[in-house]
Design an enzyme around this catalytic site. Structure first.
Site, short mmCIF file in Angstrom:
data_model
loop_
_atom_site.label_atom_id
_atom_site.label_comp_id
_atom_site.label_asym_id
_atom_site.label_seq_id
_atom_site.Cartn_x
_atom_site.Cartn_y
_atom_site.Cartn_z
N ASP A 87 5.64 -108.75 4.56
CA ASP A 87 5.91 -108.19 3.24
C ASP A 87 5.16 -106.86 3.11
OD1 ASP A 87 6.09 -107.66 0.42
OD2 ASP A 87 6.50 -109.79 0.13
N SER A 137 10.44 -106.98 -3.73
CA SER A 137 10.54 -108.05 -2.72
C SER A 137 11.59 -109.11 -3.05
CB SER A 137 9.18 -108.74 -2.55
OG SER A 137 8.24 -107.84 -2.02
N HIS A 198 6.92 -117.69 -4.43
CA HIS A 198 6.87 -116.24 -4.59
C HIS A 198 8.21 -115.64 -4.19
CE1 HIS A 198 4.76 -112.22 -4.35
NE2 HIS A 198 4.17 -112.76 -5.40
N THR A 200 9.65 -113.71 -1.77
CA THR A 200 10.32 -113.87 -0.47
C THR A 200 10.77 -115.29 -0.20
OG1 THR A 200 9.20 -111.95 0.49
CG2 THR A 200 10.05 -113.60 2.03
N HIS A 367 -1.04 -103.04 -2.31
CA HIS A 367 -0.99 -102.84 -3.76
C HIS A 367 -2.39 -102.60 -4.33
CE1 HIS A 367 3.17 -103.29 -4.79
NE2 HIS A 367 3.27 -104.52 -4.32
N ASP A 404 10.34 -106.30 4.21
CA ASP A 404 11.26 -106.18 3.08
C ASP A 404 11.29 -104.75 2.56
OD1 ASP A 404 8.62 -106.46 2.31
OD2 ASP A 404 9.00 -107.97 0.76
N HIS A 405 10.14 -104.06 2.66
CA HIS A 405 10.02 -102.69 2.16
C HIS A 405 8.74 -102.11 2.73
CE1 HIS A 405 6.87 -104.24 -0.42
NE2 HIS A 405 7.71 -105.20 -0.80
N HIS A 480 5.47 -99.60 -3.88
CA HIS A 480 6.24 -99.69 -2.64
C HIS A 480 6.70 -98.31 -2.20
CE1 HIS A 480 7.46 -104.10 -3.72
NE2 HIS A 480 6.18 -103.97 -3.43
#
Length: 550
Positions: A87, A137, A198, A200, A367, A404-405, A480
């Site tokens: 992630d 996500s 969560h 994902t 983050h 995912d990013h 992100h």
């Protein structure tokens, strides 16, 4: 310092020289970009073998020979499918994690190989959501698990569903590759370092217009009254008998204000369910005659004999699992340990398995601006990838590693070879004459001004675990990034992951490789042909024997 076997660094920015000493050899480099009033001379280590062109030519030729072997494609049917999802693991994170992995083994780092680096096929994935240029996500998980791009903040529903609007759920549900695998008779599993509900993991089983509806305690009353289900509840109700579930998120399974088994005195870890349901107890009751086990700590997990376990529910924290650097080795399993147990249980199924593994806290580290936490999470996921490779075969197991990013994370500053990835760039800013770390964020919590000027980090512990790297734009939480992410693939049909693709292409390829979901016709025809082909020699021999006997 000379004569010692160690590398020394004497670096004082208030003086005019910075000297690196290394035992094996020296190379003097004048850094022209250093502030003109300073004369910086750096002595860089260069391995003796790297000075010889033969070293690089031999390495390249060996790589070429290996590449030529890939012309014979692996077109087997994939019995097993494994998706490793880092992630927030953008390409800069992959590169920095590679260097960290090498430096943890006392190497320079740049030349190190991650496990995913050894995968023969690599592609790029376009991560945007249907309503977002820079994705979240939830929408991305719907893409790489359900094969359909979706809106940000929604899981397991199409782009026709609107975030937080309960009445847009029904009729817009989309199913995941985990469900396709289960319906095909395979065992299925989810392993994550975040909460099991969560963004994902939830896209693998839930259909929810808001990723933050972890339990009914986080839902608006009108959404509950309208019949929308929270994600934790859907984990146990949507796909019957998911074989392996491991991660965090314990508090979302228990009645509101029920104390936690591990942290009984901490209210923030109390149960959150307003409906007063105990989902773990319900799971235990439903599975009591099915060789099922619920565990909540590492000791219980590792005491299990996987050969006698068919179903496993492991909830190791009330929320997310701790960062790997902060993990209690006595109570909290590592991602690698969870993956090992999962594969041992799932591989017993003669029809094979599908396993989703998420290194979810890479994202959280970024983050928070805590690059050291994020990169150590990435290294641990790479360790799990390697371990899974030892437990499976490329001949019948397709393994895909992707993200995912990305994030607003990068590193630079003309750092010399072997510079610690968390260290300073070898120059001062030519604007404010202050040092800076190689790692920086485009935005985030690391922005700080002191007396109207950028903070001088030379007095800070910039290599500490929770140091927040400097950012150019102040935000409480870093964002992100919007660039493409890498997709690494090996095993049957891995060659179909090549070039640049939409993110939702990934589960379609994996399903095609395993002959599940929409992609079964080619397998029926090819398996019939291959069976006939395999039987022909035996049939010919039998006919010859009959001819001789007659």
């Amino acid at each position: 310092m000379v004569g010692s076997g160690r590398a020394y660094r004497t670096c004082h920015y208030q003086y005019s020289t910075c000297v690196y000493y290394f035992r094996r050899c020296y190379r003097s480099v004048l850094l022209a970009s250093f502030p003109p009033h300073l004369k910086l001379k750096v002595y860089l280590h260069v391995a003796d073998q790297e000075k010889d062109p033969l070293f690089w030519n031999t390495w390249a030729q060996s790589t070429l020979k290996n590449a030529l072997t890939l012309q014979k494609l692996n077109q087997n049917t994939a019995k097993n499918l494994i998706l490793f999802l880092g992630d927030g693991m953008g390409i800069p994170t992959v590169t920095a994690a590679r260097i960290l992995k090498g430096q943890l083994s006392r190497q320079s780092g740049e030349e190190t190989q991650l496990e995913m680096d050894n995968f023969p096929f690599v592609a790029l994935s376009k991560t945007y959501n249907t309503n977002a240029q820079v994705a979240d996500s939830a929408g991305t998980a719907t893409a790489f698990l359900c094969g359909v791009k979706a809106n940000e903040g929604t899981v397991g529903v199409s782009a026709a569903a609107v975030r937080s609007q309960c009445n847009t759920t029904q009729g817009n549900e989309v199913t995941s590759i985990l469900r396709w695998a289960k319906e095909a008779g395979k065992s299925v599993g989810i392993v994550t370092t975040t909460r099991v509900n969560h963004a994902t993991p939830s896209a693998a089983y839930a259909h929810c217009v808001d990723r933050e509806w972890y339990s009914d305690g986080e839902m608006p009353a009108e959404a509950v009254q309208a019949g929308c289900k929270d994600i934790a509840r859907q984990l146990f109700e949507n796909i019957p008998n998911i074989d392996v579930i491991m991660g965090g998120g314990r508090k979302y399974m228990f009645p509101k204000n029920q104390s936690d088994v591990e942290y009984p005195g901490e209210k923030k870890h109390f149960g959150t369910r307003i409906d007063r349901r105990n989902l773990v107890e319900e799971w235990n009751n439903r599975m009591k005659n099915k060789n099922a086990h619920y565990v909540w700590n590492k000791k219980e997990l590792l005491s299990l004999n996987p050969n006698s376990v068919d179903y496993l529910l492991g909830l190791f924290e009330p929320g997310d699992l701790p960062y790997d650097l902060e993990r209690n080795n006595e109570t909290d399993p590592s991602l690698t340990e969870m993956v090992e147990v999962a594969i041992k249980i799932l591989k017993k199924n003669p029809s094979g398995f599908y396993l989703l593994v998420e290194g979810g806290r890479i994202d959280h580290g970024h983050h928070d601006g805590k690059a050291k936490q994020a990169l150590h999470e990435a290294v641990e996921m790479d360790r799990a990838i390697g371990h899974a490779g030892l437990m499976t075969s490329i001949y019948d197991t397709m393994t895909v590693v992707t993200a995912d990013h990305s994030h607003m994370f990068n590193f630079g500053g003309y750092t010399p070879r072997g510079n610690t990835i968390f260290g300073l760039a070898p120059m001062l800013s030519d604007v404010d004459q202050k040092p800076f770390t190689a790692i920086l964020y485009g935005n985030g919590p690391g922005f700080k001004v002191v007396n109207g000027l950028r903070e001088n980090i030379s007095t800070l512990g910039y290599e500490e675990n929770n140091y927040k790297a400097q950012s150019s734009v102040p935000l409480n939480m870093e964002t992100h990034g919007g660039e493409d992410v890498a997709v690494f693939a090996k095993g049957p049909m891995a060659h179909l992951l090549h070039g640049v693709h939409e993110q939702n292409y990934i589960p379609h390829v994996m399903a095609y490789a395993a002959c599940i979901g929409q992609n079964r016709d080619h397998c029926m025809s090819s398996s019939g042909a291959s069976s006939l082909s395999a039987a022909l020699p035996s049939l010919t021999a039998l006919l010859k024997l009959i001819h001789l006997l007659c």
